[in-house]
Design a protein around this motif. Structure first.
Motif, PDB file in Angstrom:
ATOM      1  N   ILE A 138       0.840  -1.185   0.000  1.00  0.00           N
ATOM      2  CA  ILE A 138       0.000   0.000   0.000  1.00  0.00           C
ATOM      3  C   ILE A 138       0.882   1.245   0.000  1.00  0.00           C
ATOM      4  O   ILE A 138       2.055   1.195   0.383  1.00  0.00           O
ATOM      5  CB  ILE A 138      -0.960   0.041   1.206  1.00  0.00           C
ATOM      6  CG1 ILE A 138      -0.181   0.004   2.529  1.00  0.00           C
ATOM      7  CG2 ILE A 138      -1.969  -1.085   1.122  1.00  0.00           C
ATOM      8  CD1 ILE A 138      -1.043   0.247   3.756  1.00  0.00           C
ATOM      9  N   MET A 139       0.308   2.345  -0.444  1.00  0.00           N
ATOM     10  CA  MET A 139       1.036   3.610  -0.487  1.00  0.00           C
ATOM     11  C   MET A 139       0.884   4.312   0.853  1.00  0.00           C
ATOM     12  O   MET A 139      -0.237   4.474   1.365  1.00  0.00           O
ATOM     13  CB  MET A 139       0.463   4.487  -1.598  1.00  0.00           C
ATOM     14  CG  MET A 139       1.370   5.622  -2.006  1.00  0.00           C
ATOM     15  SD  MET A 139       2.726   4.992  -3.020  1.00  0.00           S
ATOM     16  CE  MET A 139       3.478   6.550  -3.528  1.00  0.00           C
ATOM     17  N   VAL A 140       1.993   4.713   1.451  1.00  0.00           N
ATOM     18  CA  VAL A 140       2.000   5.487   2.686  1.00  0.00           C
ATOM     19  C   VAL A 140       2.885   6.701   2.442  1.00  0.00           C
ATOM     20  O   VAL A 140       4.096   6.566   2.286  1.00  0.00           O
ATOM     21  CB  VAL A 140       2.517   4.667   3.883  1.00  0.00           C
ATOM     22  CG1 VAL A 140       2.535   5.534   5.140  1.00  0.00           C
ATOM     23  CG2 VAL A 140       1.662   3.429   4.105  1.00  0.00           C
ATOM     24  N   ILE A 179       6.158   2.930  -0.541  1.00  0.00           N
ATOM     25  CA  ILE A 179       5.417   1.684  -0.641  1.00  0.00           C
ATOM     26  C   ILE A 179       5.731   0.857   0.605  1.00  0.00           C
ATOM     27  O   ILE A 179       6.902   0.682   0.971  1.00  0.00           O
ATOM     28  CB  ILE A 179       5.814   0.912  -1.916  1.00  0.00           C
ATOM     29  CG1 ILE A 179       5.051   1.464  -3.111  1.00  0.00           C
ATOM     30  CG2 ILE A 179       5.561  -0.565  -1.787  1.00  0.00           C
ATOM     31  CD1 ILE A 179       3.553   1.179  -3.085  1.00  0.00           C
ATOM     32  N   VAL A 180       4.671   0.354   1.260  1.00  0.00           N
ATOM     33  CA  VAL A 180       4.839  -0.504   2.433  1.00  0.00           C
ATOM     34  C   VAL A 180       4.202  -1.853   2.134  1.00  0.00           C
ATOM     35  O   VAL A 180       3.022  -1.926   1.772  1.00  0.00           O
ATOM     36  CB  VAL A 180       4.195   0.114   3.686  1.00  0.00           C
ATOM     37  CG1 VAL A 180       4.340  -0.828   4.880  1.00  0.00           C
ATOM     38  CG2 VAL A 180       4.819   1.466   4.012  1.00  0.00           C
ATOM     39  N   TYR A 181       4.977  -2.923   2.271  1.00  0.00           N
ATOM     40  CA  TYR A 181       4.477  -4.266   1.996  1.00  0.00           C
ATOM     41  C   TYR A 181       3.703  -4.777   3.205  1.00  0.00           C
ATOM     42  O   TYR A 181       4.227  -4.825   4.318  1.00  0.00           O
ATOM     43  CB  TYR A 181       5.630  -5.196   1.651  1.00  0.00           C
ATOM     44  CG  TYR A 181       6.249  -4.848   0.314  1.00  0.00           C
ATOM     45  CD1 TYR A 181       5.720  -5.350  -0.871  1.00  0.00           C
ATOM     46  CD2 TYR A 181       7.329  -3.975   0.233  1.00  0.00           C
ATOM     47  CE1 TYR A 181       6.264  -5.001  -2.103  1.00  0.00           C
ATOM     48  CE2 TYR A 181       7.877  -3.619  -0.999  1.00  0.00           C
ATOM     49  CZ  TYR A 181       7.337  -4.136  -2.156  1.00  0.00           C
ATOM     50  OH  TYR A 181       7.859  -3.784  -3.363  1.00  0.00           O
ATOM     51  N   GLY A 192      17.750 -11.841  -1.318  1.00  0.00           N
ATOM     52  CA  GLY A 192      17.277 -10.796  -0.415  1.00  0.00           C
ATOM     53  C   GLY A 192      15.869 -11.127   0.046  1.00  0.00           C
ATOM     54  O   GLY A 192      15.124 -11.817  -0.620  1.00  0.00           O
ATOM     55  N   SER A 193      15.513 -10.649   1.213  1.00  0.00           N
ATOM     56  CA  SER A 193      14.214 -10.972   1.783  1.00  0.00           C
ATOM     57  C   SER A 193      13.214  -9.868   1.467  1.00  0.00           C
ATOM     58  O   SER A 193      13.563  -8.692   1.419  1.00  0.00           O
ATOM     59  CB  SER A 193      14.342 -11.138   3.301  1.00  0.00           C
ATOM     60  OG  SER A 193      14.824  -9.946   3.888  1.00  0.00           O
ATOM     61  N   LEU A 194      11.982 -10.280   1.245  1.00  0.00           N
ATOM     62  CA  LEU A 194      10.884  -9.339   1.062  1.00  0.00           C
ATOM     63  C   LEU A 194      10.004  -9.473   2.294  1.00  0.00           C
ATOM     64  O   LEU A 194       9.278 -10.442   2.450  1.00  0.00           O
ATOM     65  CB  LEU A 194      10.101  -9.662  -0.213  1.00  0.00           C
ATOM     66  CG  LEU A 194       8.910  -8.765  -0.540  1.00  0.00           C
ATOM     67  CD1 LEU A 194       9.372  -7.325  -0.747  1.00  0.00           C
ATOM     68  CD2 LEU A 194       8.198  -9.258  -1.781  1.00  0.00           C
ATOM     69  N   ARG A 195      10.092  -8.505   3.180  1.00  0.00           N
ATOM     70  CA  ARG A 195       9.439  -8.618   4.481  1.00  0.00           C
ATOM     71  C   ARG A 195       8.159  -7.784   4.526  1.00  0.00           C
ATOM     72  O   ARG A 195       8.088  -6.702   3.942  1.00  0.00           O
ATOM     73  CB  ARG A 195      10.374  -8.137   5.594  1.00  0.00           C
ATOM     74  CG  ARG A 195      11.709  -8.838   5.648  1.00  0.00           C
ATOM     75  CD  ARG A 195      12.503  -8.370   6.855  1.00  0.00           C
ATOM     76  NE  ARG A 195      12.638  -6.934   6.917  1.00  0.00           N
ATOM     77  CZ  ARG A 195      13.603  -6.259   6.312  1.00  0.00           C
ATOM     78  NH1 ARG A 195      14.509  -6.893   5.603  1.00  0.00           N
ATOM     79  NH2 ARG A 195      13.674  -4.954   6.432  1.00  0.00           N
ATOM     80  N   GLU A 196       7.180  -8.278   5.275  1.00  0.00           N
ATOM     81  CA  GLU A 196       6.035  -7.444   5.596  1.00  0.00           C
ATOM     82  C   GLU A 196       6.528  -6.283   6.451  1.00  0.00           C
ATOM     83  O   GLU A 196       7.341  -6.456   7.345  1.00  0.00           O
ATOM     84  CB  GLU A 196       4.980  -8.250   6.346  1.00  0.00           C
ATOM     85  CG  GLU A 196       4.305  -9.310   5.497  1.00  0.00           C
ATOM     86  CD  GLU A 196       3.256 -10.085   6.286  1.00  0.00           C
ATOM     87  OE1 GLU A 196       2.490  -9.442   7.014  1.00  0.00           O
ATOM     88  OE2 GLU A 196       3.231 -11.325   6.165  1.00  0.00           O
ATOM     89  N   GLY A 197       6.033  -5.093   6.167  1.00  0.00           N
ATOM     90  CA  GLY A 197       6.492  -3.906   6.865  1.00  0.00           C
ATOM     91  C   GLY A 197       7.656  -3.208   6.185  1.00  0.00           C
ATOM     92  O   GLY A 197       8.062  -2.124   6.606  1.00  0.00           O
TER      93      GLY A 197
END
Length: 245
Positions: free
Chosen positions: A101-103, A107-109, A121-126
């Motif tokens: 989402i756009m904050v 961009i925040v996952y 590389g890791s794609l983390r929530e947050g």
């Protein structure tokens, strides 16, 4: 907001992002006396937001911060509408699928399903990234009525954006609007390609994006259009569910 409350929130944000820190490091980062920082940390510890290591005396954000963030993300309408489609797209492709989402101008996952095959590389929530660096961010900027102003803010405020060319990005935004999706090739995370479509929001202002994230060796240039069809289909179903159409 009172200065003490603002400093307390900033310290909590710093610990959440930077990890375990010494009292002196926190004071140096905020240019505050250690006595002031200690008092603010004690307040955070009393409320359970910060803990202290017994052996080193260092401070760190507690799981209570995660719990609050997880509850907020769980209630996000885009995440709730997208959950099954994120899973389905992952099952169809075997690759990592992310919802963002756009904050402000970032961009925040807020959700992701990882591929069983490793990413570099890791794609983390947050995970929070300036929007101009990702397919998810660019597809929102390209379709947002304030996208150009948001882009200009990123270009002037982010040191990492010094190598980005405004005119090139504006031309790319035009392409994104024409084909309905954005592509990032080995951008913020090296060796990773991503395809993203806009989701959520009202009218012409998307609130986020659905992205398929694939290592470059598993996605040739010729594979992108067909992969994009799957992302576009999933995004359309999410938007249909959100609008009730």
């Amino acid at each position: 907001m009172t200065p003490a409350v603002l400093r307390t929130l900033r310290i909590l944000d710093f610990l959440s992002r930077a990890g375990t820190q010494r009292l002196s490091d926190i004071g140096r980062h905020f240019a505050l006396p250690k006595s002031n920082v200690h008092r603010l940390l004690q307040s955070l510890m009393e409320e359970g937001f910060v803990q202290q290591e017994g052996d080193t005396g260092r401070y760190f954000a507690s799981m209570k911060v995660y719990e609050l963030g997880a509850m907020i993300a769980e209630r996000n309408p885009v995440r709730r509408a997208a959950a099954s489609f994120v899973q389905q797209l992952h099952q169809n492709t075997g690759e990592t699928v992310a919802l963002a989402i756009m904050v402000d101008t970032d961009i925040v996952y807020i959700d992701r399903v990882l591929s069983p095959n490793p990413l570099r590389g890791s794609l983390r929530e947050g995970w929070r990234i300036p929007a101009a660096f990702t397919a998810a961010g660019k597809v929102v900027l390209a379709n947002h009525p304030d996208g150009i102003a948001m882009l200009d803010c990123i270009l002037t405020s982010e040191p990492e954006a010094r190598d980005l060319v405004r005119d090139d990005l504006l031309a790319e935004f035009e392409q994104i609007r024409e084909r309905g999706y954005a592509v990032s090739r080995s951008g913020w995370t090296r060796g990773i390609n991503s395809i993203a479509c806009p989701v959520g929001g009202s009218g012409s202002a998307p609130s986020g994006a659905l992205a398929l994230v694939v290592p470059t060796e598993r996605m040739a240039e010729s594979d992108i259009p067909s992969a994009a069809l799957g992302v576009m289909s999933a995004a359309a179903k999410i938007n249909s569910l959100l609008t009730g159409s």
